[in-house]
Design an enzyme around this catalytic site. Structure first.
Site, PDB file in Angstrom:
ATOM      1  N   GLU A   1     -89.664 -31.918 109.381  1.00  0.00           N
ATOM      2  CA  GLU A   1     -89.179 -30.865 109.655  1.00  0.00           C
ATOM      3  C   GLU A   1     -88.314 -31.120 111.192  1.00  0.00           C
ATOM      4  O   GLU A   1     -87.806 -30.226 111.002  1.00  0.00           O
ATOM      5  CB  GLU A   1     -90.277 -30.033 109.506  1.00  0.00           C
ATOM      6  CG  GLU A   1     -89.667 -28.649 109.654  1.00  0.00           C
ATOM      7  CD  GLU A   1     -90.520 -27.646 109.290  1.00  0.00           C
ATOM      8  OE1 GLU A   1     -90.135 -26.938 108.293  1.00  0.00           O
ATOM      9  OE2 GLU A   1     -91.577 -27.125 109.975  1.00  0.00           O
TER      10      GLU A   1
ATOM     11  N   HIS B   1    -102.922 -49.719  94.487  1.00  0.00           N
ATOM     12  CA  HIS B   1    -103.159 -49.940  92.950  1.00  0.00           C
ATOM     13  C   HIS B   1    -102.438 -48.630  92.314  1.00  0.00           C
ATOM     14  O   HIS B   1    -102.135 -48.213  91.148  1.00  0.00           O
ATOM     15  CB  HIS B   1    -104.601 -49.643  92.655  1.00  0.00           C
ATOM     16  CG  HIS B   1    -105.580 -50.460  93.017  1.00  0.00           C
ATOM     17  ND1 HIS B   1    -106.064 -51.567  92.320  1.00  0.00           N
ATOM     18  CD2 HIS B   1    -105.935 -50.543  94.545  1.00  0.00           C
ATOM     19  CE1 HIS B   1    -107.132 -52.585  92.847  1.00  0.00           C
ATOM     20  NE2 HIS B   1    -107.203 -51.497  94.543  1.00  0.00           N
TER      21      HIS B   1
ATOM     22  N   LYS C   1     -86.061 -19.587 100.816  1.00  0.00           N
ATOM     23  CA  LYS C   1     -85.943 -18.183 100.854  1.00  0.00           C
ATOM     24  C   LYS C   1     -84.580 -17.295 100.148  1.00  0.00           C
ATOM     25  O   LYS C   1     -85.393 -16.459 100.361  1.00  0.00           O
ATOM     26  CB  LYS C   1     -86.744 -18.364 102.944  1.00  0.00           C
ATOM     27  CG  LYS C   1     -87.932 -18.818 103.199  1.00  0.00           C
ATOM     28  CD  LYS C   1     -87.799 -18.808 104.433  1.00  0.00           C
ATOM     29  CE  LYS C   1     -89.313 -19.461 104.892  1.00  0.00           C
ATOM     30  NZ  LYS C   1     -89.712 -19.168 106.345  1.00  0.00           N
TER      31      LYS C   1
END
Length: 446
Positions: A287, A308, A422
Site C-alpha cells: 500500500e 513444496h 469502495k
C-alpha cells in the site's frame, strides 16, 4: 545486537557504482522523513510514536485489557487492513497461530470485519453462543462497509444478550479523536473510546491503540513492545551511514535490486507463527509503494512448507524476484527427533537432533540453492522471539518503508487506489448519492 542484516547473499548481484548512487538517495530520503518536508508529511506521527505516545491513554488501554480479560471468554476485534493485521500479526508471532486452542488465562480472540462473508460471520456468531463476549471495533470513520456490517451484527448480539446497559460495558471503540460518525455514535452510547491518531496511517498504526488493545488482551507485554520500537527509532533515525544502519541498508538493497528488474520481493519466514506478520508486511509495503505505476510486488512464504509448492518457481522461474529472509536466532521452543529401532524412514542419523537445528539447516541449504538459481537473498535476524525484539522489527520495517518509498519517488503515506473499489461498491449497492455512477457501472457489467 537486537537485529542484524546480512548482505553476503545479495552482494554478488549488485553493482557497486549503482549502490553508491542509491546510497546517497537513501540518506537524503532519511533526512526528508526526519525533516517532515516530503510527500505525505502529515502522516509521519509513527516516526516518534514509540516515545511520544499518550501515556494516559496507554494506561487506559492496559486497564481496559484487564477488564476484558476478567469479563469475557471471547474477544471480537472488528477492523480491516491496518485496523487488524498488526494486532493479529503480533498475537500470532508472540503467542501462537493456535492461540485460541491453547490453555490460557486470557480470552479467545477472533478477528472480524475483514471480509464480507456470510459463512464466516455466521460461524463466529455461533462460536459466541453461551459465552461471554466483548468487542473492539476499530475504524477511523465508522462507515467502511466490512467493519460497519460486523459491528452491527455483534452490537446486536451484545444488546440482546446483556441489554443496552450491559452491552455498553463490553464495547470498546478505537476511532477518530473528535470527528466521524463512529466517534459521535460512541459518545452518545457511552462506549469507552481510544484514538486513531490523525497523523498515523492505518498500516503504520500497530503501535497505537489500534493494535495495542487487542495485543494487551492476549497477554503480550505492550510496554516491552514499545521499548523495542523506541530503541529501534533511536538507532535508525540517528545513524546516516547505510553500512552502519541496517534499516537504511535494507532500503538501499531492495531499491538497487528493483532497478535491476527484480520487481517482486518475497518475505520468507521459517516458522508458521510468522504467517500473519508476513501479511502485515505485505500491506505495509504494497500500500505504501504500489502507485504511479511503480513498486515492488510484496509476496510471502513460510518455508519449508511452501518449498513444496512455490520452491520450484523461486528456484527456476522468472528471474524477477529476490527474497528477504527473517529469522530468530535463539529459539523459544525445543523438540528433538526420537530414535526409532525400525528406522523405516532412514532418519536415525537425526535422532537426538533438535528440530530448530534442522530448520536452520534447511534455511541455509535453501538460501544457497536459491542464490545459485539467480534469486538474491537479504538475511534479517532478530535475537529472540519476544515483545522487545518484535517491537524493534516492526519499527525497522516501518522506517525502511518510508525511506524506500521516497527513494522510489512515490508518496508512501497515501492510498488513492484503495478508494476506487469502495466507490464502485457503494454505487452498485445503491448508496444514496451514487445514482449516476450506479447506472454507468451497471452498463459496463456483462
Amino acid at each position: 545486537m537486537t537485529l542484524k542484516l546480512n548482505d553476503a547473499y545479495v552482494r554478488p548481484f549488485l553493482d557497486e557504482a549503482q549502490l553508491a548512487v542509491i546510497g546517497s538517495e537513501v540518506r537524503s530520503a532519511q533526512q526528508t522523513l526526519l525533516a517532515k518536508n516530503g510527500k505525505g508529511n502529515d502522516f509521519l506521527g509513527w516516526i516518534t510514536l514509540p516515545d511520544d505516545y499518550d501515556k494516559d491513554e496507554f494506561a487506559r488501554i492496559q486497564a481496559a485489557a484487564e477488564k476484558i480479560k476478567k469479563n469475557c471468554d471471547v474477544f471480537i476485534v472488528i477492523g480491516i487492513g491496518g485496523s487488524y493485521l498488526g494486532a493479529r500479526a503480533v498475537i500470532e508471532f508472540l503467542r501462537s497461530p493456535m492461540y485460541n486452542n491453547l490453555k490460557k488465562d486470557t480470552p479467545d480472540i477472533y478477528f472480524s470485519g475483514c471480509n464480507i462473508s456470510a459463512q464466516s460471520l455466521n460461524e463466529l456468531l455461533s462460536i459466541c453462543e453461551g459465552r461471554d463476549v466483548c468487542i473492539n471495533v476499530i475504524s477511523k470513520s465508522g462507515t467502511t462497509t466490512e467493519p460497519a456490517v460486523a459491528f452491527r451484527l455483534f452490537r446486536n448480539l451484545l444488546e440482546k444478550k446483556y441489554g443496552k446497559d450491559g452491552a455498553r460495558e463490553r464495547i470498546f471503540v478505537t476511532t477518530d479523536k473528535e470527528k466521524g460518525t463512529l466517534k459521535q455514535f460512541s459518545d452518545e452510547a457511552g462506549y469507552e473510546t481510544f484514538v486513531v491518531p490523525d497523523d498515523v496511517g492505518g498500516r503504520f498504526s500497530v503501535l497505537t491503540a489500534v493494535g495495542l488493545l487487542p495485543i494487551a488482551v492476549s497477554g503480550v507485554d505492550i510496554e516491552q513492545l514499545m521499548e523495542g520500537a523506541s530503541d529501534a527509532a533511536a538507532l535508525y533515525t540517528a545513524e546516516t551511514d547505510p553500512e552502519k544502519n541496517a534499516c537504511l541498508k535494507y532500503a538501499l538493497l531492495r531499491n538497487s535490486l528493483y532497478r535491476q528488474g527484480k520487481t517482486t520481493e518475497i518475505l520468507v519466514n521459517y516458522e508458521p507463527y510468522a504467517a500473519m506478520f508476513n501479511e502485515w508486511w505485505k500491506q505495509l509495503y504494497g500500500e505504501s509503494e504500489g502507485k504511479d505505476g511503480k513498486g515492488l510486488f510484496p509476496a510471502s512464504v513460510i518455508f519449508s512448507t511452501d518449498l513444496h509448492s512455490l520452491g520450484q518457481f523461486v528456484q527456476d522461474g522468472t528471474r524477477n524476484l529476490f527474497e528477504t529472509v527473517v529469522s530468530v536466532k535463539n529459539a523459544s521452543s525445543q523438540l528433538a527427533v526420537p530414535y526409532d529401532e525400525a528406522n523405516v524412514d532412514g532418519l536415525n542419523f537425526l535422532a537426538g537432533t533438535d528440530l530448530n537445528t534442522i530448520n536452520q539447516t534447511a534455511m541455509k541449504g535453501t538460501v544457497l540453492a536459491h542464490i545459485d538459481g539467480g534469486a538474491p537473498n537479504i538475511m534479517i535476524e532478530i535475537e529472540e522471539k519476544n515483545a522487545y525484539c518484535l517491537g524493534h522489527l516492526i519499527y525497522f520495517f516501518e522506517f525502511a518503508c518510508g525511506v524506500s518509498g521516497y527513494v522510489l519517488g512515490v508518496n508512501p503515506f497515501d492510498q488513492p487506489g484503495v478508494e476506487a473499489y469502495k466507490k464502485n461498491m457503494f454505487a452498485l449497492l445503491g448508496k444514496p448519492g451514487y445514482e449516476d455512477r450506479k447506472k454507468e457501472l451497471e452498463a459496463r457489467l456483462q
